[in-house]
Design a protein around this motif. Sequence first.
Motif, PDB file in Angstrom:
ATOM      1  N   ALA A 584       0.052  -4.614  -4.486  1.00  0.00           N
ATOM      2  CA  ALA A 584      -0.061  -3.223  -4.049  1.00  0.00           C
ATOM      3  C   ALA A 584      -0.237  -3.176  -2.541  1.00  0.00           C
ATOM      4  CB  ALA A 584      -1.236  -2.540  -4.753  1.00  0.00           C
ATOM      5  N   ARG A 585       0.423  -2.221  -1.921  1.00  0.00           N
ATOM      6  CA  ARG A 585       0.290  -2.075  -0.464  1.00  0.00           C
ATOM      7  C   ARG A 585      -1.108  -1.587  -0.077  1.00  0.00           C
ATOM      8  NH1 ARG A 585       4.378  -2.293   3.085  1.00  0.00           N
ATOM      9  NH2 ARG A 585       6.485  -2.640   2.271  1.00  0.00           N
ATOM     10  N   SER A 586      -1.785  -0.987  -1.013  1.00  0.00           N
ATOM     11  CA  SER A 586      -3.120  -0.480  -0.719  1.00  0.00           C
ATOM     12  C   SER A 586      -4.213  -1.501  -1.042  1.00  0.00           C
ATOM     13  CB  SER A 586      -3.365   0.802  -1.520  1.00  0.00           C
ATOM     14  OG  SER A 586      -3.267   0.534  -2.921  1.00  0.00           O
ATOM     15  N   ALA A 591      -7.508  -9.688  -2.319  1.00  0.00           N
ATOM     16  CA  ALA A 591      -7.013  -9.273  -3.634  1.00  0.00           C
ATOM     17  C   ALA A 591      -6.111 -10.359  -4.219  1.00  0.00           C
ATOM     18  CB  ALA A 591      -6.252  -7.954  -3.508  1.00  0.00           C
ATOM     19  N   LEU A 592      -6.279 -10.586  -5.529  1.00  0.00           N
ATOM     20  CA  LEU A 592      -5.503 -11.604  -6.223  1.00  0.00           C
ATOM     21  C   LEU A 592      -4.083 -11.120  -6.428  1.00  0.00           C
ATOM     22  CD1 LEU A 592      -5.448 -14.328  -7.695  1.00  0.00           C
ATOM     23  CD2 LEU A 592      -6.096 -13.093  -9.777  1.00  0.00           C
ATOM     24  N   VAL A 631      -3.285 -17.186  -5.138  1.00  0.00           N
ATOM     25  CA  VAL A 631      -2.649 -16.550  -3.980  1.00  0.00           C
ATOM     26  C   VAL A 631      -3.308 -15.193  -3.808  1.00  0.00           C
ATOM     27  CG1 VAL A 631      -0.507 -15.755  -2.960  1.00  0.00           C
ATOM     28  CG2 VAL A 631      -0.514 -17.782  -4.421  1.00  0.00           C
ATOM     29  N   ARG A 632      -3.984 -15.034  -2.691  1.00  0.00           N
ATOM     30  CA  ARG A 632      -4.679 -13.784  -2.395  1.00  0.00           C
ATOM     31  C   ARG A 632      -4.216 -13.250  -1.048  1.00  0.00           C
ATOM     32  NH1 ARG A 632      -9.224 -12.831  -5.555  1.00  0.00           N
ATOM     33  NH2 ARG A 632      -9.773 -14.571  -6.996  1.00  0.00           N
ATOM     34  N   THR A 633      -4.453 -11.937  -0.868  1.00  0.00           N
ATOM     35  CA  THR A 633      -4.104 -11.321   0.417  1.00  0.00           C
ATOM     36  C   THR A 633      -5.140 -11.729   1.449  1.00  0.00           C
ATOM     37  OG1 THR A 633      -5.317  -9.344  -0.215  1.00  0.00           O
ATOM     38  CG2 THR A 633      -2.951  -9.372  -0.658  1.00  0.00           C
ATOM     39  N   ALA A 634      -4.656 -12.129   2.608  1.00  0.00           N
ATOM     40  CA  ALA A 634      -5.556 -12.482   3.699  1.00  0.00           C
ATOM     41  C   ALA A 634      -5.976 -11.242   4.479  1.00  0.00           C
ATOM     42  CB  ALA A 634      -4.899 -13.500   4.635  1.00  0.00           C
ATOM     43  N   ARG A 635      -5.180 -10.194   4.386  1.00  0.00           N
ATOM     44  CA  ARG A 635      -5.492  -8.903   5.020  1.00  0.00           C
ATOM     45  C   ARG A 635      -4.799  -7.818   4.221  1.00  0.00           C
ATOM     46  NH1 ARG A 635      -0.869  -7.348   7.515  1.00  0.00           N
ATOM     47  NH2 ARG A 635       0.576  -8.992   8.166  1.00  0.00           N
ATOM     48  N   SER A 636      -5.062  -6.614   4.551  1.00  0.00           N
ATOM     49  CA  SER A 636      -4.390  -5.497   3.880  1.00  0.00           C
ATOM     50  C   SER A 636      -2.952  -5.391   4.385  1.00  0.00           C
ATOM     51  CB  SER A 636      -5.125  -4.182   4.147  1.00  0.00           C
ATOM     52  OG  SER A 636      -6.445  -4.247   3.648  1.00  0.00           O
TER      53      SER A 636
END
Length: 827
Positions: A584-586, A591-592, A631-636
């Motif tokens: 999700a872009r938000s 986030a996973l 794999v997680r987001t490092a930033r938004s």
Amino acid sequence: MCAAGRRWGRRQRVLLWGVLLAAWEAAWGQLRYSVPEEMPKGSFVGDVAKDLGLQHLELGDRGVRILDKGRTQYFGLHGKTGHLVTAERIDREQLCRLVEQCVLRCELIVEAEMKFYAIEVEIKDINDNAPSFREAEKDLRLSETTAPGSRFPLPDAHDPDSGQNSLQSYELSGDEHFSLAVQTGPGGDQRPELVLAKALDREEAAFHELVLRASDGGEPSRTGTARIRVTVLDANDNAPVFSQAEYTVRVPEDVPVGSVLVTVTATDADEGPNGHVKYSFHKISDRASKLLYLDYATGEITIRNELDFEEFSSYELEVQARDGGELSDTAEVVITVTDVNDNVPKISVRSALNEISEDAPPGTVVALLHVQDRDSGANGEVRCSLDRAVPFRLEKSLEGYYRVVTARELDREQESEYNVTVRAADGGRPSLQSSRVLCLRVLDVNDNAPVFSQERYSARLSENNVAGALVLRVRATDSDWGENARVRYRLGEGGVRGWPLSSYVSVQAETGALYALRSFDYEEVREVGLWVWAEDGGSPALSSNVSVRLVIVDENDNAPQVLYPPAAGAALSGSVWAGVELAARSSEAGALVAKVVAVDADAGQNAWLSYELAKATEPGLFRVGLHSGEVRTARSPLARDASRQSLVVLVKDHGRPALSATATLSVVLAESVAELLAERGSAARAEAEAGAGEAGGSLTRWLVLAVAAVSCLFLAFLLLLLALRLRRWRRSQQQLLAAGSGALRGVPATHFVGIDGVRAFLHSYSHDVSLTADSRKSHLRFSADSCCDTLPARPPPDEPAPLLGDEEPAGAQQADPAPLPVSGGSR
């Protein structure tokens, strides 16, 4: 112990004064310390860092070091404390032999500040040396007419210590005839002299033993001594006197030639030539003069020829002693010859064996002996015995005859050869003995089985070994001899995973070397148990066995296998993987997004996996867990970030060298499943158009060749080709789904969900999907629970395959022991 305590207390006081003195002199640009001599290496001298204001942490950075001005480095700087310590044991007497104050100088260099400080260390003397005389003994010869008051110089004592610890006084102990006088020399040294206090009388005392003692002033005081021997000389006013008026001696007839029979002694109280006594025969027979010899200086009477009791049983003679002044004395000497037992028993071997079997029964006759003695009476009575503990005994048969028989069963392994000593002794006093040695060799019988040097053997063999590699050596010894001790080795019956054991390993019959006949694979066989037999060459042969455990050691020969994301297609390499994930872009940072699942068929450290992000469309947008593969987001995500992100995850094991595989993830940044499907559809259409363009180019080439044919046939052919290409594309998509299912063999199908080619692994993460007609109301919820990081590499290993323990055919000598387990696993 008290003296040692006082010495240690003095050293502590000296150190305290040295520290106080150093603190006062540090302000004047130099440091001065004092330390007692003979301190052990590493002893504290002074706190240089404190006196100079240097921090302990700065000592190493500033390059602070100590330099001695002499050739020998006597001091050093402790790097952690900044203390000046001794680098060697210091002997003041060796360094400053003739100097009253012993001072050693060194410099402290501070390289960072380019400064140096002069350091003086005074070496304090301790009382570690005792006074000693160069002449430990001195002989003085004085006439008994020497006048009282006469002086005679005595040896001087020397003490290398200084001050109060040096030589302080002398004293004399002895008798009343002498006294001690000490004179002071020009340099202040003390010179002892012996003074005759009372007239000497040699007849009263011929020698005077005196002790001169030198003492120093240390605490405790040390002393040294010298012995003074005074000999009193005299004139001839005494005649020699024998110690006995008659000397009587009894000698056996077998006394050796040259033996001393008797020593006559005469003394003369005079001194010098007047007291020197010479001996001579005064009255002696002709026979005695041929047999006896008198030493004129010592008075020893020795034998010139052998004595015989049957010829002469006694000798009488007179001996005279004469001094240098012609004064003499005589004494009578009586020598009596006694009879002795001079015939030894004689042992004759009538019959004897040289060899005997070790299984000979007790009582077997080994030798027959005859013993006789020419003497009569008690001297002719003979007793026979065997020397030391041997498995034999003597049996008397007839007069003078003995038999040597075995007393018990023999064992060649304990004693292979016997030297049986038969001794015969008569009843004389002293008893005469004779002996005879019987050499007997014990023949071997095969009564010992081979014995292995270890109760069990084990070895470790790395997998992928070279065929024919040496695994280990078993060794068995047989205490028998010759052919009975020759050992041969063989493998016991058994199998490994249905194959004969002999196809995996072999044993060299002569050396016991165990070889691997094929290359082992840890993933198939992890352990092999077998039996090795050792058999001797006796008849009948004896044998024994030992268990051998062969452990296969894993090597890093398997690269990691990626289970998720699934393989992109059969045409691609097996180590490249592809998948599509939704982000999700938000979503917030952390986030996973997905999880890379991989396994390694190896074991131990070789199967430990780590994950890292090798390549990404947007390098700072995603991160991968080192051990979890998440794999997680490092930033938004930002609006400028591309909707389709490609991630290449590198999976490595911890083997040496490490092996790796890559997994490719396609992540679509979208807020809903509808956007995901739209993005997926546009990508599919782009691929279809690219494929159509390639097909059109190919058709153009065919049309150039067929344009001269028929145009209607070309149109039909074009339609048919388009239909086939479309069908092939749909079939490749179906194969993609089937290949993904095959890659996760053993994982339940319920762990996956597919939406138009988009697959997600649900074993570790549960996805709740709710779809409506309106894509804006559709939502995808991730569960907070997670499972393990990786899947098991393979199902549990097969049950251990035992070695085949088939019974041997009838008539076999001995059956193999129970088979050992063989453990393994299938990939």
